[in-house]
Design a protein around this motif. Structure first.
Motif, PDB file in Angstrom:
ATOM      1  N   UNK A  81      31.285  41.854  50.219  1.00  0.00           N
ATOM      2  CA  UNK A  81      32.539  42.601  50.187  1.00  0.00           C
ATOM      3  C   UNK A  81      33.702  41.659  49.908  1.00  0.00           C
ATOM      4  N   UNK A  82      34.614  42.109  49.065  1.00  0.00           N
ATOM      5  CA  UNK A  82      35.807  41.317  48.775  1.00  0.00           C
ATOM      6  C   UNK A  82      37.026  42.218  48.993  1.00  0.00           C
ATOM      7  N   UNK A  83      38.182  41.617  49.288  1.00  0.00           N
ATOM      8  CA  UNK A  83      39.392  42.422  49.525  1.00  0.00           C
ATOM      9  C   UNK A  83      39.679  43.350  48.348  1.00  0.00           C
ATOM     10  N   UNK A  84      40.245  44.510  48.680  1.00  0.00           N
ATOM     11  CA  UNK A  84      40.498  45.523  47.657  1.00  0.00           C
ATOM     12  C   UNK A  84      41.444  45.017  46.569  1.00  0.00           C
ATOM     13  N   UNK A  85      42.474  44.260  46.949  1.00  0.00           N
ATOM     14  CA  UNK A  85      43.443  43.760  45.970  1.00  0.00           C
ATOM     15  C   UNK A  85      42.782  42.808  44.975  1.00  0.00           C
ATOM     16  N   UNK A  86      41.916  41.927  45.494  1.00  0.00           N
ATOM     17  CA  UNK A  86      41.228  41.003  44.599  1.00  0.00           C
ATOM     18  C   UNK A  86      40.243  41.747  43.702  1.00  0.00           C
ATOM     19  N   UNK A  87      39.610  42.774  44.241  1.00  0.00           N
ATOM     20  CA  UNK A  87      38.663  43.557  43.453  1.00  0.00           C
ATOM     21  C   UNK A  87      39.393  44.283  42.317  1.00  0.00           C
ATOM     22  N   UNK A  88      40.562  44.810  42.624  1.00  0.00           N
ATOM     23  CA  UNK A  88      41.355  45.486  41.594  1.00  0.00           C
ATOM     24  C   UNK A  88      41.768  44.514  40.504  1.00  0.00           C
ATOM     25  N   UNK A  89      42.194  43.318  40.910  1.00  0.00           N
ATOM     26  CA  UNK A  89      42.569  42.300  39.923  1.00  0.00           C
ATOM     27  C   UNK A  89      41.375  41.914  39.058  1.00  0.00           C
ATOM     28  N   UNK A  90      40.196  41.821  39.673  1.00  0.00           N
ATOM     29  CA  UNK A  90      38.981  41.448  38.939  1.00  0.00           C
ATOM     30  C   UNK A  90      38.676  42.474  37.850  1.00  0.00           C
ATOM     31  N   UNK A  91      38.679  43.749  38.224  1.00  0.00           N
ATOM     32  CA  UNK A  91      38.334  44.781  37.248  1.00  0.00           C
ATOM     33  C   UNK A  91      39.440  44.982  36.207  1.00  0.00           C
ATOM     34  N   UNK A  92      40.662  44.724  36.610  1.00  0.00           N
ATOM     35  CA  UNK A  92      41.768  44.771  35.645  1.00  0.00           C
ATOM     36  C   UNK A  92      41.619  43.658  34.606  1.00  0.00           C
ATOM     37  N   UNK A  93      41.154  42.486  35.058  1.00  0.00           N
ATOM     38  CA  UNK A  93      40.913  41.372  34.143  1.00  0.00           C
ATOM     39  C   UNK A  93      39.777  41.700  33.173  1.00  0.00           C
TER      40      UNK A  93
END
Length: 220
Positions: A81-93
């Protein structure tokens, strides 16, 4: 007193009287009409002999981030599990990588891409106008659609090979149907030709007028 009179007369001699100039243009109106018509005829001849040019275009934007997130999570679940904000940044990238890879593939295929920035700058997706030109309407439409398919497939294969065969996720979204426009504008070309003909005729008349004025003996 005599000095003032001489200076005034010299100033009057140096200034060009516009009335004879306008009269010369009016007297030579047949020449101006003839050159205007000749310019229009020449431009129409160019229009008639030039090959047709059709441009096919459509609007593109980034693919849905939600759809991408859903598909990747199902295919390749995150091991931890990773923080939601980092996950959003990952998929946005990932979304950006796929989208701009597709834009690069299209540019390599000589597809013209014009960026249309957001109007308000508030959470709006960037738009691109993708277009290509060909000698027939069908060719232009076919070339653009083929380039869009190729760019989508290659971008997905390079960035998300596990999803390359899926149909639910794309590298970009096409916002409307491919539209075609005939670039040959007869009215605009005729107007430009007539205007250039009128300008050339005016220069001819003015040149002849100035030459005659120069050759006339000066009054003492």
């Amino acid at each position: 007193m005599s000095t003032s009179t001489n200076s005034n007369s010299r100033r009057t001699d140096d200034e060009m009287d516009l009335i004879p100039l306008i009269q010369a243009l009016w007297t030579s109106k047949k020449i101006l009409i003839a050159t205007t018509v000749a310019g229009a005829i020449a431009s129409y001849a160019i229009y008639a002999t030039a090959p047709a040019q059709w441009t096919a275009s459509t609007y593109l934007t980034k693919a849905s981030l939600y759809s991408l997130y859903k598909e990747v999570k199902e295919k390749e679940p995150a091991p931890t599990a990773i923080p939601h904000s980092l996950e959003t940044d990952l998929y946005s990238s990932i979304q950006n990588d796929v989208f701009y890879t597709a834009m690069g593939v299209m540019a390599a295929q000589a597809i013209t891409l014009k960026e249309v920035p957001p109007k308000t700058g508030k959470n709006e997706s960037f738009l691109y106008v993708a277009s290509t030109t060909a000698t027939t309407e069908e060719s232009a439409r076919t070339q653009l659609k083929s380039a869009l398919d190729t760019a989508n497939n290659e971008a997905m294969a390079l960035n998300l090979p596990a999803l390359a065969s899926g149909k639910s996720v794309r590298a970009f979204n096409v916002l409307d149907e491919v539209k075609t426009v005939n670039n040959k504008n007869s009215k605009k070309l005729l107007a430009m030709g007539a205007f250039l003909g009128f300008i050339l005729g005016s220069f001819f008349v003015l040149g002849r007028f100035l030459t005659r004025q120069y050759k006339q003996p000066k009054r003492s």
